[in-house]
Write a protein that holds these residues in place. Structure first.
Motif, PDB file in Angstrom:
ATOM      1  N   VAL A 109       1.029  -1.373  -0.003  1.00  0.00           N
ATOM      2  CA  VAL A 109      -0.076  -0.116   0.069  1.00  0.00           C
ATOM      3  C   VAL A 109       1.315   1.377  -0.366  1.00  0.00           C
ATOM      4  O   VAL A 109       1.561   1.244   0.966  1.00  0.00           O
ATOM      5  CB  VAL A 109      -0.826  -0.166   1.270  1.00  0.00           C
ATOM      6  N   CYS A 110       0.438   1.571  -0.954  1.00  0.00           N
ATOM      7  CA  CYS A 110       1.175   3.397  -1.360  1.00  0.00           C
ATOM      8  C   CYS A 110       0.383   4.601  -0.516  1.00  0.00           C
ATOM      9  O   CYS A 110      -0.699   4.315  -0.797  1.00  0.00           O
ATOM     10  CB  CYS A 110       2.625   3.088  -2.567  1.00  0.00           C
ATOM     11  N   ALA A 111       1.077   5.068   0.244  1.00  0.00           N
ATOM     12  CA  ALA A 111       0.071   6.901   0.729  1.00  0.00           C
ATOM     13  C   ALA A 111       0.746   7.508  -0.224  1.00  0.00           C
ATOM     14  O   ALA A 111       1.277   7.797  -0.403  1.00  0.00           O
ATOM     15  CB  ALA A 111       0.226   6.719   2.068  1.00  0.00           C
ATOM     16  N   ALA A 112      -0.208   8.632  -1.404  1.00  0.00           N
ATOM     17  CA  ALA A 112       0.194   9.456  -1.676  1.00  0.00           C
ATOM     18  C   ALA A 112      -0.461  11.370  -1.311  1.00  0.00           C
ATOM     19  O   ALA A 112      -1.928  11.270  -1.529  1.00  0.00           O
ATOM     20  CB  ALA A 112      -0.563   9.771  -3.736  1.00  0.00           C
ATOM     21  N   ILE A 113       0.392  11.765  -0.722  1.00  0.00           N
ATOM     22  CA  ILE A 113       0.170  12.740  -0.163  1.00  0.00           C
ATOM     23  C   ILE A 113      -0.058  14.343  -0.733  1.00  0.00           C
ATOM     24  O   ILE A 113       0.665  14.560  -1.698  1.00  0.00           O
ATOM     25  CB  ILE A 113       0.476  13.227   0.836  1.00  0.00           C
ATOM     26  N   VAL A 114      -1.018  14.667  -1.291  1.00  0.00           N
ATOM     27  CA  VAL A 114      -0.743  15.688  -2.201  1.00  0.00           C
ATOM     28  C   VAL A 114      -1.503  17.561  -2.512  1.00  0.00           C
ATOM     29  O   VAL A 114      -2.633  17.162  -0.992  1.00  0.00           O
ATOM     30  CB  VAL A 114      -2.092  15.367  -3.731  1.00  0.00           C
ATOM     31  N   PRO A 115      -0.771  18.464  -2.754  1.00  0.00           N
ATOM     32  CA  PRO A 115      -0.727  19.495  -2.597  1.00  0.00           C
ATOM     33  C   PRO A 115      -2.320  20.645  -3.097  1.00  0.00           C
ATOM     34  O   PRO A 115      -3.227  19.673  -4.099  1.00  0.00           O
ATOM     35  CB  PRO A 115       0.079  20.803  -2.591  1.00  0.00           C
ATOM     36  N   TRP A 116      -2.457  21.596  -3.229  1.00  0.00           N
ATOM     37  CA  TRP A 116      -3.226  22.197  -4.367  1.00  0.00           C
ATOM     38  C   TRP A 116      -3.135  23.290  -5.202  1.00  0.00           C
ATOM     39  O   TRP A 116      -3.836  23.151  -5.576  1.00  0.00           O
ATOM     40  CB  TRP A 116      -4.772  23.182  -3.604  1.00  0.00           C
ATOM     41  N   PRO A 166      -5.591  13.354  -0.926  1.00  0.00           N
ATOM     42  CA  PRO A 166      -5.896  15.372  -2.002  1.00  0.00           C
ATOM     43  C   PRO A 166      -5.784  16.485  -0.767  1.00  0.00           C
ATOM     44  O   PRO A 166      -6.599  16.030   0.463  1.00  0.00           O
ATOM     45  CB  PRO A 166      -6.889  15.040  -2.746  1.00  0.00           C
ATOM     46  N   ALA A 167      -5.890  17.645  -1.203  1.00  0.00           N
ATOM     47  CA  ALA A 167      -5.854  18.630  -0.444  1.00  0.00           C
ATOM     48  C   ALA A 167      -7.299  19.025  -0.163  1.00  0.00           C
ATOM     49  O   ALA A 167      -7.969  18.122  -0.886  1.00  0.00           O
ATOM     50  CB  ALA A 167      -4.621  19.992  -0.762  1.00  0.00           C
ATOM     51  N   GLU A 168      -7.841  19.020   1.164  1.00  0.00           N
ATOM     52  CA  GLU A 168      -8.891  19.629   1.221  1.00  0.00           C
ATOM     53  C   GLU A 168      -9.509  20.509   0.378  1.00  0.00           C
ATOM     54  O   GLU A 168     -10.575  20.637  -0.088  1.00  0.00           O
ATOM     55  CB  GLU A 168      -8.183  20.095   3.117  1.00  0.00           C
ATOM     56  N   LEU A 169      -8.708  21.242   0.099  1.00  0.00           N
ATOM     57  CA  LEU A 169      -8.923  22.795  -0.840  1.00  0.00           C
ATOM     58  C   LEU A 169      -9.353  22.118  -2.297  1.00  0.00           C
ATOM     59  O   LEU A 169     -10.536  23.293  -2.927  1.00  0.00           O
ATOM     60  CB  LEU A 169      -8.224  23.766  -1.229  1.00  0.00           C
ATOM     61  N   THR A 170      -8.879  21.003  -2.976  1.00  0.00           N
ATOM     62  CA  THR A 170      -9.194  20.285  -4.338  1.00  0.00           C
ATOM     63  C   THR A 170      -8.933  19.302  -4.744  1.00  0.00           C
ATOM     64  O   THR A 170      -8.488  18.593  -5.533  1.00  0.00           O
ATOM     65  CB  THR A 170      -7.597  21.429  -5.490  1.00  0.00           C
ATOM     66  N   PRO A 178      -8.702  16.421   6.692  1.00  0.00           N
ATOM     67  CA  PRO A 178      -7.528  17.652   6.889  1.00  0.00           C
ATOM     68  C   PRO A 178      -6.022  16.935   6.860  1.00  0.00           C
ATOM     69  O   PRO A 178      -5.798  15.192   7.766  1.00  0.00           O
ATOM     70  CB  PRO A 178      -7.758  17.893   7.886  1.00  0.00           C
ATOM     71  N   GLY A 179      -4.755  17.450   6.460  1.00  0.00           N
ATOM     72  CA  GLY A 179      -4.002  16.823   6.767  1.00  0.00           C
ATOM     73  C   GLY A 179      -3.212  16.116   8.215  1.00  0.00           C
ATOM     74  O   GLY A 179      -2.344  15.087   7.790  1.00  0.00           O
ATOM     75  N   SER A 180      -3.904  17.296   8.963  1.00  0.00           N
ATOM     76  CA  SER A 180      -2.835  16.796  10.645  1.00  0.00           C
ATOM     77  C   SER A 180      -3.561  15.437  11.213  1.00  0.00           C
ATOM     78  O   SER A 180      -2.928  14.970  11.846  1.00  0.00           O
ATOM     79  CB  SER A 180      -3.543  18.228  11.606  1.00  0.00           C
ATOM     80  N   LYS A 181      -4.919  15.034  11.319  1.00  0.00           N
ATOM     81  CA  LYS A 181      -5.699  13.819  10.408  1.00  0.00           C
ATOM     82  C   LYS A 181      -5.169  12.456  10.345  1.00  0.00           C
ATOM     83  O   LYS A 181      -4.912  11.540   9.954  1.00  0.00           O
ATOM     84  CB  LYS A 181      -7.140  14.239  10.928  1.00  0.00           C
ATOM     85  N   VAL A 182      -6.206  13.408   8.637  1.00  0.00           N
ATOM     86  CA  VAL A 182      -5.816  11.686   7.473  1.00  0.00           C
ATOM     87  C   VAL A 182      -4.774  11.457   7.133  1.00  0.00           C
ATOM     88  O   VAL A 182      -4.038  10.229   6.646  1.00  0.00           O
ATOM     89  CB  VAL A 182      -7.267  12.284   6.318  1.00  0.00           C
ATOM     90  N   GLY A 183      -4.165  13.109   6.442  1.00  0.00           N
ATOM     91  CA  GLY A 183      -2.373  12.449   6.173  1.00  0.00           C
ATOM     92  C   GLY A 183      -1.461  12.270   7.080  1.00  0.00           C
ATOM     93  O   GLY A 183      -1.095  10.920   7.074  1.00  0.00           O
ATOM     94  N   ASP A 184      -1.810  12.364   8.224  1.00  0.00           N
ATOM     95  CA  ASP A 184      -0.884  11.807   9.702  1.00  0.00           C
ATOM     96  C   ASP A 184      -1.223  10.526   9.901  1.00  0.00           C
ATOM     97  O   ASP A 184      -0.645   9.394  10.087  1.00  0.00           O
ATOM     98  CB  ASP A 184      -1.025  12.276  10.361  1.00  0.00           C
ATOM     99  N   ALA A 185      -2.488  10.015   9.693  1.00  0.00           N
ATOM    100  CA  ALA A 185      -2.916   8.130  10.055  1.00  0.00           C
ATOM    101  C   ALA A 185      -2.510   8.112   8.936  1.00  0.00           C
ATOM    102  O   ALA A 185      -2.284   6.391   9.611  1.00  0.00           O
ATOM    103  CB  ALA A 185      -4.211   8.847  10.167  1.00  0.00           C
ATOM    104  N   LEU A 186      -2.168   8.148   7.513  1.00  0.00           N
ATOM    105  CA  LEU A 186      -2.166   7.600   6.735  1.00  0.00           C
ATOM    106  C   LEU A 186      -0.562   6.968   7.131  1.00  0.00           C
ATOM    107  O   LEU A 186       0.347   6.197   6.633  1.00  0.00           O
ATOM    108  CB  LEU A 186      -2.261   7.661   5.661  1.00  0.00           C
TER     109      LEU A 186
END
Ligand code: NAD
Length: 480
Positions: A143-150, A175-179, A206-214
């Protein structure tokens, strides 16, 4: 207004706690969509779906040619849906529609490139032994997590998803929350292209929750992060807990080096876009322009004239070149950088104000050109991520290189000169991951993309990206 569900295990779903959020059109401030907002429970659900999908082997052990065929179909579907995706991205991310169409073309190209690559990379047989055979396999990671900006939502998603899938991994995109909109649509198209359920999942939140959890999830084998250096540092620290592999594409403060023998007209025409494209919200933005002193005044005059003719306008207008910033907060942050620059002694020759009239409701800022900043000033050292450029003079080649390298970042850059020997010398000495000579074009799907120093670790695009989504396993087979 319909609520866009998360995409987990091949279908749309609500968030476990029922949370939703809205996304806004940066050019008007209007709400354009509601979407289910993932929490940590959804991150876990998506990772478990991806892990199950990986273990069935339907994708991870499918032949490389079959994987390539699915990616090829996905590339074709992106082309068929270019207009729909471009309209979605233009509204969600505040992009001029012409630019958004170009980005969707590049997304399709990315999937086509890795569709073709899937069955062309593999292990080796290694010489050295008479008593057996030594070989290597190239294995997917899991499993790869891809964390993406806006700033380039679907383009950057594709840079991560396409090579990961080509190698047989499964993916969870944050994805970023904004996009969030285009990544969610891409997942549907991937299912239509024949990707098995659970292989590609999308969980905006949100990155601090979902991103961090990934990043912290024990079943995640690799994190591919694009975003700020500040958050990238936290991601790397969190990933270290489980020795999870990371690649990081981070901030930049790239230099444009203009020598006196350059074609100044071509340089000015191209350079305005190298910094103001995407309203300056580009990690590769050449936001430090270094100009040989002999032509400094002439260059500044031509540059300001060209900047004042840039078409700042509504995102739906085909002629618009510069759109709004992503959010009111981002515009305030850019304005604070500008204010700081003036306090530090820089002069603003043009721009920096909010336009009035029909654009007043959007997050617009007129492109700003600064001179008189010291090399150590904040505006020359810090990433602004908005339409602001600082122009500085230099006296000779060594000083140009020293100024270019006087940065914690090293992502991109350009050199303008008619002297090939100098172009090559300077290119070798500038500490940066990507450079262009006599053009601003430095991003190519065939070439590795990534930074030196605090601009990141690892490379996306090109065949080297595949190394970040696979492990080499060596096997020795005895003759008897
Ligand atoms: P950001 O760092 O704030 O966020 C990036 C992503 O990380 C978002 O999806 C966010 O939700 C998530 N995130 C936030 N906190 C997190 C955490 N603790 N754990 C895991 N994920 C978390 O960046 P941004 O404001 O979205 O984008 C702008 C930045 O991205 C700029 O610095 C820009 O230079 C950089 N960028 C770099 C590249 C590149 O390729 N080098 C490309 C585009 C943007």
């Amino acid at each position: 207004m319909r609520t866009e569900g998360l995409y987990i295990d091949g279908s749309r779903t609500e968030a476990a706690d029922g949370a939703t959020a809205s996304t806004h059109d940066p050019s008007t401030g209007e709400v354009i969509a509601r979407f289910a907002q993932a929490g940590t429970a959804d991150a876990d659900r998506a990772v478990r779906a991806a892990d199950r999908a990986f273990r069935t082997g339907d994708w991870s052990r499918a032949s490389a040619r079959e994987r390539g065929q699915v990616l090829h179909r996905l590339s074709q579907l992106v082309r068929v849906h270019t207009e729909e995706l471009a309209q979605l991205e233009a509204r969600d991310a505040g992009k001029p529609i012409a630019a958004a169409r170009g980005e969707m073309g590049s997304v399709a190209t990315t999937f086509a490139y890795y569709a073709g690559a899937a069955d062309k990379v593999g292990g080796q047989t290694l010489p050295g032994h008479a008593d057996g055979t030594l070989l290597t396999f190239r294995e997917p990671l899991g499993v790869c997590a891809a964390i993406v900006p806006w700033n380039f939502p679907l383009v950057i998603t594709a840079w991560k998803v396409a090579p990961a899938l080509a190698m047989g991994n499964t993916v969870v995109v944050k994805p970023a929350e904004l996009t969030p909109l285009t990544a969610l649509r891409l997942a549907e198209l991937a299912t239509e292209a024949g990707l098995p359920d659970g292989v590609l999942n999308v969980v905006p939140g949100p990155g601090s929750k979902v991103g961090d959890a990934l990043v912290r999830h024990p079943l995640v084998r690799k994190v591919s992060f694009t975003g700020s250096t500040e958050v990238g540092t936290r991601v790397m620290q969190a990933a270290a807990e489980d020795i999870t592999r990371v690649s990081l594409e981070l901030g930049g403060k790239s230099a444009n080096l203009v020598f006196a023998d350059a074609d100044l007209e071509a340089c000015v025409d191209s350079s305005v876009f190298s910094v103001f494209d995407n309203a300056g919200q580009d990690c590769c933005a050449r936001s430090r322009m270094l100009i040989e002193r002999d032509v400094f005044d002439e260059f500044v005059e031509r540059f300001v004239d060209r900047v004042e003719r840039l078409r700042v306008g509504p995102t739906g207008d085909e002629a618009t070149e510069i759109g709004p910033l992503i959010s009111p907060g981002q515009r305030e942050s850019v304005e604070a950088h500008l204010q700081g620059a003036l306090e530090d002694g820089a002069r603003c020759l043009t721009g920096g104000q909010r336009p009035d009239g029909p654009l007043a409701d959007g997050n617009y800022l007129v492109p700003a050109v600064l001179v008189g900043a010291e090399p150590a000033a904040r505006i020359v050292q810090e990433e602004v991520f908005g339409p602001v450029v600082a122009l500085l003079p230099f006296d000779d080649e060594p000083e140009a290189v020293a100024l270019a390298n006087d940065s914690v970042y090293g992502l991109s850059g350009s050199i303008w000169t008619r002297d090939v020997g100098r172009a090559l010398r300077v290119a070798r000495h500038v500490e940066t991951g990507m450079l262009s000579v006599n053009t601003s074009s430095s991003v190519h799907i065939e070439a590795p993309f990534g930074g030196m120093k605090q601009s990141g670790i690892g490379r996306e695009q090109g065949l080297p990206a595949l190394d970040h989504y696979s492990e080499l396993k060596s096997v020795f087979i005895a003759n008897d």
